[in-house]
Write a protein that holds these residues in place. Structure first.
Motif, PDB file in Angstrom:
ATOM      1  N   PRO A  48       0.804  -1.234   0.000  1.00  0.00           N
ATOM      2  CA  PRO A  48       0.000   0.000   0.000  1.00  0.00           C
ATOM      3  C   PRO A  48       0.831   1.275   0.000  1.00  0.00           C
ATOM      4  O   PRO A  48       0.447   2.259  -0.645  1.00  0.00           O
ATOM      5  CB  PRO A  48      -0.836  -0.131   1.277  1.00  0.00           C
ATOM      6  CG  PRO A  48      -0.096  -1.115   2.127  1.00  0.00           C
ATOM      7  CD  PRO A  48       0.557  -2.058   1.191  1.00  0.00           C
ATOM      8  N   ALA A  49       1.963   1.284   0.705  1.00  0.00           N
ATOM      9  CA  ALA A  49       2.789   2.498   0.741  1.00  0.00           C
ATOM     10  C   ALA A  49       3.386   2.786  -0.629  1.00  0.00           C
ATOM     11  O   ALA A  49       3.403   3.939  -1.078  1.00  0.00           O
ATOM     12  CB  ALA A  49       3.883   2.350   1.790  1.00  0.00           C
ATOM     13  N   LEU A  50       3.868   1.750  -1.310  1.00  0.00           N
ATOM     14  CA  LEU A  50       4.421   1.948  -2.644  1.00  0.00           C
ATOM     15  C   LEU A  50       3.329   2.378  -3.614  1.00  0.00           C
ATOM     16  O   LEU A  50       3.564   3.199  -4.511  1.00  0.00           O
ATOM     17  CB  LEU A  50       5.096   0.665  -3.129  1.00  0.00           C
ATOM     18  CG  LEU A  50       5.940   0.814  -4.402  1.00  0.00           C
ATOM     19  CD1 LEU A  50       7.158   1.688  -4.133  1.00  0.00           C
ATOM     20  CD2 LEU A  50       6.369  -0.548  -4.929  1.00  0.00           C
ATOM     21  N   GLY A 333      17.324   2.000  -4.925  1.00  0.00           N
ATOM     22  CA  GLY A 333      16.376   2.779  -4.129  1.00  0.00           C
ATOM     23  C   GLY A 333      15.041   2.075  -3.973  1.00  0.00           C
ATOM     24  O   GLY A 333      14.430   2.109  -2.898  1.00  0.00           O
ATOM     25  N   ALA A 334      14.577   1.437  -5.039  1.00  0.00           N
ATOM     26  CA  ALA A 334      13.318   0.691  -4.960  1.00  0.00           C
ATOM     27  C   ALA A 334      13.432  -0.464  -3.972  1.00  0.00           C
ATOM     28  O   ALA A 334      12.494  -0.746  -3.216  1.00  0.00           O
ATOM     29  CB  ALA A 334      12.925   0.177  -6.341  1.00  0.00           C
ATOM     30  N   ALA A 335      14.583  -1.143  -3.969  1.00  0.00           N
ATOM     31  CA  ALA A 335      14.778  -2.246  -3.013  1.00  0.00           C
ATOM     32  C   ALA A 335      14.714  -1.724  -1.581  1.00  0.00           C
ATOM     33  O   ALA A 335      14.139  -2.380  -0.696  1.00  0.00           O
ATOM     34  CB  ALA A 335      16.114  -2.939  -3.285  1.00  0.00           C
ATOM     35  N   ARG A 336      15.277  -0.548  -1.339  1.00  0.00           N
ATOM     36  CA  ARG A 336      15.216   0.029   0.009  1.00  0.00           C
ATOM     37  C   ARG A 336      13.788   0.394   0.388  1.00  0.00           C
ATOM     38  O   ARG A 336      13.365   0.200   1.545  1.00  0.00           O
ATOM     39  CB  ARG A 336      16.129   1.253   0.095  1.00  0.00           C
ATOM     40  CG  ARG A 336      17.620   0.913   0.060  1.00  0.00           C
ATOM     41  CD  ARG A 336      18.458   2.118   0.438  1.00  0.00           C
ATOM     42  NE  ARG A 336      18.357   3.205  -0.528  1.00  0.00           N
ATOM     43  CZ  ARG A 336      19.140   3.329  -1.599  1.00  0.00           C
ATOM     44  NH1 ARG A 336      20.088   2.425  -1.837  1.00  0.00           N
ATOM     45  NH2 ARG A 336      18.998   4.353  -2.419  1.00  0.00           N
ATOM     46  N   LEU A 337      13.021   0.924  -0.558  1.00  0.00           N
ATOM     47  CA  LEU A 337      11.616   1.242  -0.276  1.00  0.00           C
ATOM     48  C   LEU A 337      10.829  -0.015   0.089  1.00  0.00           C
ATOM     49  O   LEU A 337       9.974   0.010   0.988  1.00  0.00           O
ATOM     50  CB  LEU A 337      10.973   1.912  -1.490  1.00  0.00           C
ATOM     51  CG  LEU A 337      11.319   3.371  -1.758  1.00  0.00           C
ATOM     52  CD1 LEU A 337      10.706   3.817  -3.082  1.00  0.00           C
ATOM     53  CD2 LEU A 337      10.829   4.263  -0.618  1.00  0.00           C
ATOM     54  N   LEU A 338      11.109  -1.106  -0.597  1.00  0.00           N
ATOM     55  CA  LEU A 338      10.378  -2.344  -0.327  1.00  0.00           C
ATOM     56  C   LEU A 338      10.677  -2.885   1.062  1.00  0.00           C
ATOM     57  O   LEU A 338       9.818  -3.525   1.687  1.00  0.00           O
ATOM     58  CB  LEU A 338      10.709  -3.384  -1.400  1.00  0.00           C
ATOM     59  CG  LEU A 338      10.142  -3.073  -2.790  1.00  0.00           C
ATOM     60  CD1 LEU A 338      10.682  -4.047  -3.821  1.00  0.00           C
ATOM     61  CD2 LEU A 338       8.626  -3.109  -2.774  1.00  0.00           C
ATOM     62  N   ALA A 350      13.979  -5.773  -7.515  1.00  0.00           N
ATOM     63  CA  ALA A 350      13.149  -4.571  -7.373  1.00  0.00           C
ATOM     64  C   ALA A 350      13.119  -3.729  -8.638  1.00  0.00           C
ATOM     65  O   ALA A 350      12.526  -2.647  -8.646  1.00  0.00           O
ATOM     66  CB  ALA A 350      13.659  -3.728  -6.211  1.00  0.00           C
ATOM     67  N   ALA A 351      13.728  -4.198  -9.723  1.00  0.00           N
ATOM     68  CA  ALA A 351      13.814  -3.388 -10.942  1.00  0.00           C
ATOM     69  C   ALA A 351      12.439  -3.065 -11.521  1.00  0.00           C
ATOM     70  O   ALA A 351      12.221  -1.981 -12.075  1.00  0.00           O
ATOM     71  CB  ALA A 351      14.676  -4.088 -11.986  1.00  0.00           C
ATOM     72  N   GLY A 352      11.486  -3.994 -11.425  1.00  0.00           N
ATOM     73  CA  GLY A 352      10.138  -3.717 -11.910  1.00  0.00           C
ATOM     74  C   GLY A 352       9.501  -2.564 -11.157  1.00  0.00           C
ATOM     75  O   GLY A 352       8.860  -1.686 -11.756  1.00  0.00           O
TER      76      GLY A 352
END
Length: 384
Positions: A48-50, A333-338, A350-352
């Motif tokens: 939900p946050a993403l 950065g996306a991996a850190r967000l996840l 996390a590339a997608g």
């Protein structure tokens, strides 16, 4: 330079595409894995946050980080292809319905060999070991030693060859021809398509699990590794409006395109995400033929591929809606967000998500990506 490319060659899914990759192949592959002691459907995570950050209604991520103890979606490909190859050889020798002993006799005839950035080799080695066969894996010099160690733990012989995946692939191909070893490549080219096609069909199992989760309201089906934070539980089962899938040579993306079009039709927008330093599919679709790309290096090692799989290119050049590239920093950065949503996958995995977050207003408008969109991502591998 980061790019986005809307596919002007987009066409409709046909019976010919279905013969390559479709829901029937997914069901057959899943039937095989249901008999494997290590098989469990992987979780489908709600993010939900993403979704709020991306400005969409919902995001679901298929978390492949614990797939069959091998840590990536590739467990479904090499293992399935090895089993199919051995079955075909055994039936040719002994007839239909071979015994376990006959399968093992044929499997042990000569080793399996592949080039790998790590994950595909693990899957092939696990499949070979299950049948009592040998496995030889060629790794480029920059593949982390952790992969070599894990490969050896599955009984594989590991050899370093070349500075790139393509150089390792050339060595594997030459060794297979010289020694009579069985090549199990996850890429394809003219004259070599049967094994990589089985690999792609194996990958469709993860999308069949997504569909099963939608029908049942349970994440992934019987025995799912669900129940953790973000596990979707009672997902309504509405088809995704957008599927973002990362690509190296394109096997997973091709499998996604074939399955999504057969299962959910023409409406879902399929977006292929590549590293900006290795956009072989984007360049090939733009050129109208498979091409080799040159350029800089990327830290996204499992996506660092310079030439596309022929089968993947044929599917994606017709069935994908767009191709985008991301920087290494965006994927990291996306991996850190996840991680903030308790999903721990690598930057490649996390590339997608990075591709989704990278789209500008014009690309979002062209793809009809907005507040009502339901996005499906694949978290392809564990963090390490």
């Amino acid at each position: 330079m980061r790019e986005s490319w809307l596919n002007t060659g987009r066409d409709v899914y046909t019976e010919r595409d279905r013969e390559l990759v479709g829901v029937g192949h997914a069901a057959e592959a899943r039937s095989f894995f249901l008999g494997h002691p290590d098989y469990r459907p992987t979780p489908l995570r709600a993010l939900p946050a993403l979704a709020r950050r991306a400005g969409v209604a919902s995001i679901l991520l298929k978390d492949e980080s614990a797939r069959m103890g091998l840590g990536s979606f590739k467990a479904l490909g090499g293992m399935y292809a090895v089993a199919r190859l051995v079955m075909a050889e055994t039936e040719e020798r002994y007839g239909l319905g071979p015994t376990e002993e006959q399968l093992r006799v044929v499997a042990a005839r000569t080793p399996f060999v592949c080039a790998s950035a790590g994950n595909h080799g693990l899957s092939m080695a696990a499949g070979a070991r299950a049948l009592g066969a040998g496995a030889i894996v060629l790794l480029a010099e920059d593949v982390p030693e952790e992969f070599a160690r894990r490969l050896r733990s599955f009984g594989a012989r590991v050899r370093r060859s070349g500075s790139t995946y393509e150089e390792s692939m050339a060595t594997a191909l030459e060794a297979a021809a010289r020694h009579g070893w069985r090549l199990v490549s996850d890429s394809s080219w003219e004259g070599y398509t049967a094994v990589p096609l089985d690999i792609m069909r194996g990958y469709t199992v993860l999308f069949e699990e997504v569909n099963w989760a939608g029908r049942s309201g349970k994440s992934g089906g019987p025995g799912a590794l669900g129940g953790g934070p973000g596990d979707v539980g009672g997902w309504s089962g509405e088809p995704p409006t957008h599927v973002f899938v990362q690509a190296g040579v394109g096997g997973l993306a091709g499998a996604a395109a074939g399955y999504v079009r057969d299962r959910w039709g023409e409406r879902p927008r399929i977006v292929v995400v590549e590293p900006e330093a290795a956009p072989c599919l984007l360049a090939s679709v733009r050129a109208g033929e498979p091409v080799r790309v040159e350029g800089g290096r990327t830290t996204l090692g499992r996506l660092d591929c310079r030439e596309p799989s022929l089968l993947a290119w044929r599917l994606l050049s017709r069935l994908a809606d767009a191709f985008v590239t991301v920087t290494d920093e965006e994927a990291e950065g996306a991996a850190r967000l996840l991680v903030t949503e308790e999903v721990r996958i690598s930057a490649c995995g996390a590339a997608g998500a990075a591709g989704l977050l990278s789209l500008g207003p014009a690309a979002r408008t062209a793809l009809d990506l907005g507040a009502g969109s339901r996005v499906l991502l694949v978290g392809t591998e564990e963090a390490f």
